[in-house]
Motif scaffolding. Structure first.
Motif, PDB file in Angstrom:
ATOM      1  N   PHE A 411       0.835  -1.204   0.000  1.00 43.70           N
ATOM      2  CA  PHE A 411       0.000   0.000   0.000  1.00 43.70           C
ATOM      3  C   PHE A 411       0.871   1.256   0.000  1.00 43.70           C
ATOM      4  N   VAL A 412       1.830   1.301   0.889  1.00 43.61           N
ATOM      5  CA  VAL A 412       2.600   2.535   1.074  1.00 43.61           C
ATOM      6  C   VAL A 412       3.492   2.801  -0.137  1.00 43.61           C
ATOM      7  N   SER A 413       4.211   1.778  -0.587  1.00 47.50           N
ATOM      8  CA  SER A 413       5.082   2.007  -1.746  1.00 47.50           C
ATOM      9  C   SER A 413       4.334   1.805  -3.073  1.00 47.50           C
ATOM     10  N   SER A 414       3.034   1.523  -3.023  1.00 50.70           N
ATOM     11  CA  SER A 414       2.157   1.459  -4.198  1.00 50.70           C
ATOM     12  C   SER A 414       2.727   0.588  -5.303  1.00 50.70           C
ATOM     13  N   GLU A 415       2.856  -0.703  -4.994  1.00 57.81           N
ATOM     14  CA  GLU A 415       3.437  -1.594  -5.995  1.00 57.81           C
ATOM     15  C   GLU A 415       3.026  -3.046  -5.720  1.00 57.81           C
ATOM     16  N   VAL A 416       3.210  -3.869  -6.748  1.00 56.08           N
ATOM     17  CA  VAL A 416       3.064  -5.318  -6.580  1.00 56.08           C
ATOM     18  C   VAL A 416       4.453  -5.904  -6.749  1.00 56.08           C
ATOM     19  N   VAL A 417       4.814  -6.794  -5.816  1.00 56.34           N
ATOM     20  CA  VAL A 417       6.144  -7.385  -5.844  1.00 56.34           C
ATOM     21  C   VAL A 417       6.025  -8.888  -6.009  1.00 56.34           C
ATOM     22  N   LYS A 418       6.758  -9.399  -6.978  1.00 55.20           N
ATOM     23  CA  LYS A 418       6.766 -10.845  -7.243  1.00 55.20           C
ATOM     24  C   LYS A 418       7.999 -11.423  -6.565  1.00 55.20           C
ATOM     25  N   TRP A 419       7.807 -12.498  -5.814  1.00 57.37           N
ATOM     26  CA  TRP A 419       8.955 -13.120  -5.157  1.00 57.37           C
ATOM     27  C   TRP A 419       8.846 -14.632  -5.188  1.00 57.37           C
ATOM     28  N   ASP A 420       9.983 -15.270  -5.046  1.00 58.36           N
ATOM     29  CA  ASP A 420      10.062 -16.731  -5.102  1.00 58.36           C
ATOM     30  C   ASP A 420       9.807 -17.299  -3.701  1.00 58.36           C
ATOM     31  N   ILE A 421       8.851 -18.205  -3.599  1.00 67.08           N
ATOM     32  CA  ILE A 421       8.463 -18.691  -2.266  1.00 67.08           C
ATOM     33  C   ILE A 421       9.615 -19.447  -1.606  1.00 67.08           C
ATOM     34  N   LYS A 422      10.317 -20.283  -2.374  1.00 67.79           N
ATOM     35  CA  LYS A 422      11.390 -21.110  -1.782  1.00 67.79           C
ATOM     36  C   LYS A 422      12.598 -20.256  -1.404  1.00 67.79           C
ATOM     37  N   SER A 423      13.092 -19.456  -2.373  1.00 66.27           N
ATOM     38  CA  SER A 423      14.326 -18.706  -2.106  1.00 66.27           C
ATOM     39  C   SER A 423      14.067 -17.386  -1.390  1.00 66.27           C
ATOM     40  N   LEU A 424      12.785 -16.935  -1.344  1.00 70.79           N
ATOM     41  CA  LEU A 424      12.416 -15.670  -0.699  1.00 70.79           C
ATOM     42  C   LEU A 424      13.077 -14.465  -1.366  1.00 70.79           C
ATOM     43  N   LYS A 425      13.505 -14.663  -2.622  1.00 68.97           N
ATOM     44  CA  LYS A 425      14.151 -13.573  -3.366  1.00 68.97           C
ATOM     45  C   LYS A 425      13.104 -12.777  -4.162  1.00 68.97           C
ATOM     46  N   VAL A 426      13.279 -11.462  -4.161  1.00 70.91           N
ATOM     47  CA  VAL A 426      12.387 -10.614  -4.952  1.00 70.91           C
ATOM     48  C   VAL A 426      12.758 -10.749  -6.428  1.00 70.91           C
ATOM     49  N   LEU A 427      11.766 -10.998  -7.298  1.00 77.65           N
ATOM     50  CA  LEU A 427      12.036 -11.236  -8.721  1.00 77.65           C
ATOM     51  C   LEU A 427      11.647 -10.056  -9.610  1.00 77.65           C
ATOM     52  N   ASP A 428      10.612  -9.345  -9.223  1.00 78.56           N
ATOM     53  CA  ASP A 428      10.130  -8.269 -10.097  1.00 78.56           C
ATOM     54  C   ASP A 428       9.220  -7.366  -9.274  1.00 78.56           C
ATOM     55  N   ARG A 429       9.097  -6.128  -9.699  1.00 82.24           N
ATOM     56  CA  ARG A 429       8.133  -5.227  -9.059  1.00 82.24           C
ATOM     57  C   ARG A 429       7.537  -4.281 -10.099  1.00 82.24           C
ATOM     58  N   VAL A 430       6.227  -3.988  -9.932  1.00 82.19           N
ATOM     59  CA  VAL A 430       5.577  -3.023 -10.830  1.00 82.19           C
ATOM     60  C   VAL A 430       4.806  -2.022  -9.986  1.00 82.19           C
ATOM     61  N   PRO A 431       4.800  -0.755 -10.418  1.00 80.76           N
ATOM     62  CA  PRO A 431       4.016   0.247  -9.693  1.00 80.76           C
ATOM     63  C   PRO A 431       2.520   0.078  -9.961  1.00 80.76           C
ATOM     64  N   THR A 432       1.692   0.474  -9.004  1.00 80.70           N
ATOM     65  CA  THR A 432       0.238   0.512  -9.210  1.00 80.70           C
ATOM     66  C   THR A 432      -0.229   1.937  -8.986  1.00 80.70           C
ATOM     67  N   TYR A 433      -1.384   2.263  -9.572  1.00 78.08           N
ATOM     68  CA  TYR A 433      -1.877   3.653  -9.540  1.00 78.08           C
ATOM     69  C   TYR A 433      -3.234   3.692  -8.885  1.00 78.08           C
ATOM     70  N   TYR A 434      -3.392   4.029  -7.605  1.00 80.04           N
ATOM     71  CA  TYR A 434      -2.290   4.189  -6.647  1.00 80.04           C
ATOM     72  C   TYR A 434      -2.661   3.442  -5.384  1.00 80.04           C
ATOM     73  N   SER A 435      -1.666   3.051  -4.629  1.00 76.53           N
ATOM     74  CA  SER A 435      -1.868   2.426  -3.324  1.00 76.53           C
ATOM     75  C   SER A 435      -2.816   1.230  -3.404  1.00 76.53           C
ATOM     76  N   VAL A 436      -2.257   0.155  -3.885  1.00 76.27           N
ATOM     77  CA  VAL A 436      -3.032  -1.079  -4.062  1.00 76.27           C
ATOM     78  C   VAL A 436      -3.397  -1.690  -2.709  1.00 76.27           C
ATOM     79  N   GLY A 437      -4.606  -2.241  -2.660  1.00 76.91           N
ATOM     80  CA  GLY A 437      -5.047  -2.971  -1.468  1.00 76.91           C
ATOM     81  C   GLY A 437      -4.962  -4.460  -1.757  1.00 76.91           C
ATOM     82  N   HIS A 438      -6.110  -5.045  -2.116  1.00 74.00           N
ATOM     83  CA  HIS A 438      -6.112  -6.466  -2.443  1.00 74.00           C
ATOM     84  C   HIS A 438      -5.619  -6.704  -3.859  1.00 74.00           C
TER      85      HIS A 438
END
Lengths: 658, 191
Positions: A411-438
């Motif tokens: 919500f605060v950084s207004s983005e969706v972040v894709k991450w790998d469940i096993k390695s817990l590494k962040v893979l990608d991020r995209v901004p949303t317009y604005y402040s995404v909830g669900h």
């Protein structure tokens, strides 16, 4: 000097140009050339997915197509809808009955599609009422609210209506802890710690979808926020996030944000079931409404139920366990394998991922860190699989694509972040317009996600659409997640305020036996007129029952005389059509009510209280045919005590009475 | 002259075809309009009218066409006996086994088809022209007679009149009988 001045000016220009180039990219830059093609569904073609989106403070549920973002239907659920007669027709009024009487509005936050073996099955979709705690079940053959059950001992039914993997239960957790309905509620608000309790509800879902409040679990007073069921190996468990473990009753934004960690409460509901069978539940007297729609009588019935069985989590130690989770957890999501439980502390700067296996070991080995109100607290590290470091600010919700990736909204950084469940590494991020909830991935909280699209439901819209005054459109955004990088494909406006949403492959629903119209011979409405010959007007004291039919393009009867001021007139309108997409409407001048929209084969009733003598036109409101504008009639209202006899006709004139 | 085993076999198939035609629709009129993408269909069985009769009757009231009801057509009480009779005759011919008898049957059957077509045309004409003058939609000079066979546009509806399953069975029966006759009389064989 002028040389220095030139140099200085040049330097300032260069520096400002550099800073300008560092400004974050705007939306124009994130939309790729082929986005339009990906969201384009040609006229007459169908979308790939149905998207069931909560209507938030509209109280309704909306249905969109994906990837086009086209709105198909707004299903009236918890709020009245004069357009469809929902809450206005005599038949639908009982659907909105509660222990507080008729409640015309509510706030629908979350939708959940029924599942079989952890997969979306297209039978029903559930919705929660956040204000006056209730759960609704919508039948996906008719896209109509079929059942609503109220939840006692609750305030703000937020962590609901999440289900177990075979739709054995739909749950509810109270956001506001309150004094229980079976105790004296007239207590000082400041006695929160002593008198306020949390209750989570397990509502059993039957074969035909019928809901029954099986039991509740009483907990210390906290705010329950969201929940999700275990699946696969963790089937039998339910996870509820909670905040305000500080137990504040005022200025929560400060006072409920003090502790470093709040909890995810893990509930062994299979164990709770055993305790209920063994008679360990205390029968408590409460009041709650249970409202059911009957498709044969085309009417709802409301029953007030009086008791509930309550299990005490502080006494029965092996039902509930508290998992410490950083900073006021909100989303509480379980991955498709059932092994990983993702907590999203909305004030945290990391995402903790818990392991179901480690949780089981920790319970077995009693790796406890004291208790909270009598419930064992598991040591944080004992159940923790790992933490996603520096994912973003303000994590809220996580869904899964079934390919080992998790997608979390910030919500605060207004983005969706894709991450790998096993390695817990962040893979990608995209901004949303604005402040995404669900967010929603079709099947994204089930065992079988369809990881093609991701929809972000935003809380702030600002400049995304043409302005409409201070109150702006609500907004959702579709991303293509089939590749490594998430790609923005479409913005689309939504009704209400969208919170959680779910989506299912179109075929699962459109091939589930969709009802096209109701069979007139199966109509069991007590006031149905199943043919024009059965149409009539009957007086019972000051009640006038009009057994009316509608078929293209007339009502029978369409001239009625002998109604008097002070009468209660009931127009029971039966739509005699037996064809697809031929609804008729009904409205009469001056009615302090809604209209009726009557589907083919259905009978619906409008109550009308004529207040003064005169002629009252009535007409069909749904453009039904080439002669729709001819589909009209008159009611003559005479003063109270008038001698005008009750007559009715169609096509002929009644001898005039003065 | 006795007929061959092959002809007897074909006559048995003819019997089955006639018998089968009693249970499936013989003829259909497909209707299409912009607001009926799913289409409407009127099916004529040996003993009844089927398909979307109620819906079509509802629509026809706009142009003042009389409503269709099975009981208004004497044909539906007669046709089952006729086709039943044809089936029985086909069976009987196997035992009579005379080529002349088959020829007589073929000729009578052909006459029946002609008569049926005339009758069908007559009803189409009747329903298409006998319109209520008080109807909501009156287009001067417009009649709504569906085609005997083939396609015709009637206001917003396109009407396509063709044999249904049973019709094809009857056509096939006719062909088989014709084949038996040609074969037995050796019309096309060199002497």
């Amino acid at each position: 000097m002028s040389n220095n001045f030139l140099k200085a000016t040049l330097t300032i220009i260069l520096v400002s140009a550099f800073f300008n180039s560092c400004k974050p990219k705007n939306s124009g830059d994130v939309v790729n050339g082929d986005a339009a093609q990906k969201a384009y569904v040609a006229p007459g073609k169908y979308d790939e997915f149905y998207n069931f989106v909560s209507g938030g403070f509209s109280g309704q549920m909306s249905v969109y197509g994906l990837p086009s973002g086209r709105l198909f239907r707004v299903i009236p659920v918890f709020s009245v809808d004069p357009e469809k007669g929902w809450g206005y027709s005599e038949e639908t009024k009982p659907m909105l009955n509660t222990s507080h009487g008729f409640v015309p509005w509510d706030d629908l936050h979350h939708t959940e599609l029924s599942q079989t073996n952890g997969e979306v099955d297209g039978r029903w979709v559930f919705g929660n009422a956040n204000n006056t705690p209730r759960i609704a079940r919508i039948d996906l053959k008719t896209f109509k609210t079929a059942e609503i059950i109220e939840l006692p001992n609750s305030g703000g039914n937020h962590s609901s209506p999440f289900i177990t993997e075979n739709t054995e239960y739909v749950v509810a957790g109270t956001r506001f802890s309150v004094p229980s309905d079976y105790s004296n509620g007239d207590v000082p608000i400041s006695s929160y710690k002593e008198n306020f309790k949390g209750h989570i509800s397990f509502v059993k879902v039957g074969k035909e979808g019928e809901m029954d409040l099986a039991f509740q679990i009483v907990t210390p007073g906290v705010n329950f926020d969201l929940s999700h069921a275990g699946k696969g190996k963790s089937h039998g468990w339910f996870f509820f996030s909670c905040y305000n473990t500080e137990q504040a009753n005022t200025l929560l934004e400060v006072n409920a944000s003090q502790r470093d960690k709040d909890f995810i409460m893990a509930v062994n509901w299979k164990k709770a079931e055993e305790y209920i069978k063994a008679g360990k539940g205390k029968k408590q007297s409460v009041n709650y409404a249970h409202n059911k729609w009957d498709e044969k009588t085309h009417s709802a019935k409301s029953v007030i139920k009086k008791e509930v069985y309550v299990l005490d989590a502080s006494e029965l130690k092996d039902i509930c366990y508290m998992l410490p989770c950083p900073k006021s957890p909100h989303g509480c999501d379980v991955d498709p394998t059932g092994e990983y439980i993702v907590g999203s502390g909305k004030l945290a700067a990391l995402i903790p991922v818990f392991s179901f296996d480690k949780l089981q070991t920790a319970i077995k080995d009693k790796k406890f860190d004291g208790d909270y109100g009598g419930i064992n607290v598991i040591k944080y590290e004992a159940a923790l699989y790992g933490e996603v470091q520096k994912p973003g600010l303000g994590p809220l919700h996580t869904e899964f694509d079934g390919k080992g990736n998790a997608y979390t909204t910030f919500f605060v950084s207004s983005e969706v972040v894709k991450w790998d469940i096993k390695s817990l590494k962040v893979l990608d991020r995209v901004p949303t317009y604005y402040s995404v909830g669900h967010l929603c991935i079709p099947g994204g909280d089930s065992k079988k996600p369809f990881g093609k699209y991701l929809i972000a439901y935003n809380k702030i819209t600002k400049d995304r659409y043409l302005p409409t005054g201070p109150e702006l459109a609500q907004s959702a955004q579709i991303f293509d997640i089939s590749g490594d990088k998430m790609q923005l494909v479409l913005d689309f406006p939504t009704i209400g305020e969208p919170h959680y949403a779910q989506a299912a492959p179109a075929d699962v629903i459109r091939n589930n036996g969709q009802v096209k119209f109701y069979k007139i011979e199966e109509n069991k409405h007590p006031y149905a007129a199943k043919g024009e010959k059965e149409s009539k007007v009957v007086r019972e004291g000051n009640k006038v029952h009009v057994y009316m039919t509608s078929i293209r393009s007339h009502f029978a009867p369409d001239n009625i005389e002998g109604v008097k001021v002070g009468d209660e007139v009931y127009f029971h309108v039966t739509n005699l059509e037996q064809d697809w997409d031929v609804p008729h409407g009904f409205a009469i001048k001056g009615a302090d009510n809604g209209e009726l929209l009557i589907m083919p084969g259905e009978t619906t009733t409008l109550k009308w209280l004529p207040k003064k003598a005169g002629i009252y036109p009535m007409y069909c409101t749904d453009f039904c045919s080439a002669l729709h504008q001819e589909m009209q009639g008159y009611v003559r209202v005479s003063p109270a005590g008038s001698n005008v006899p009750l007559t009715f006709s169609l096509g002929t004139n009644i001898p005039a009475t003065k | 002259m006795k007929i061959s085993k092959l002809s007897k076999g074909l006559l048995f198939i003819t019997f089955l075809l006639f018998a089968g035609s009693l249970f499936v629709p013989l003829w259909k009129i497909d209707l299409e309009a912009p607001q009926y993408p799913e289409g409407l269909v009127l099916r004529l069985y040996a003993d009844k009218i089927g398909g979307d009769v109620e819906i079509i009757n509802g629509l026809n009231h706009y142009i003042g066409m009389a409503t269709l009801h099975t009981e208004n057509f004497f044909e539906f009480t007669l046709l089952p006996y006729i086709f039943g009779g044809f089936a029985a005759i086909s069976l009987l011919l196997i035992f009579i086994a005379r080529r002349k008898a088959v020829l007589v049957f073929l000729i009578s059957y052909a006459l029946f088809i002609l008569l049926a077509a005339v009758d069908f045309y007559r009803w189409n004409y009747e329903y298409g022209h006998n319109l209520d003058p008080n109807a909501a939609i009156v287009v001067p000079g417009m009649a709504y007679q569906p085609p005997l066979i083939g396609y015709k546009q009637l206001l917003n509806f396109g009407a396509f009149s063709i044999p249904d399953t049973g019709g094809w069975l009857l056509i096939f029966a006719c062909i088989l009988l014709g084949f038996v006759v040609v074969n037995e009389y050796k019309f096309f064989r060199k002497k």
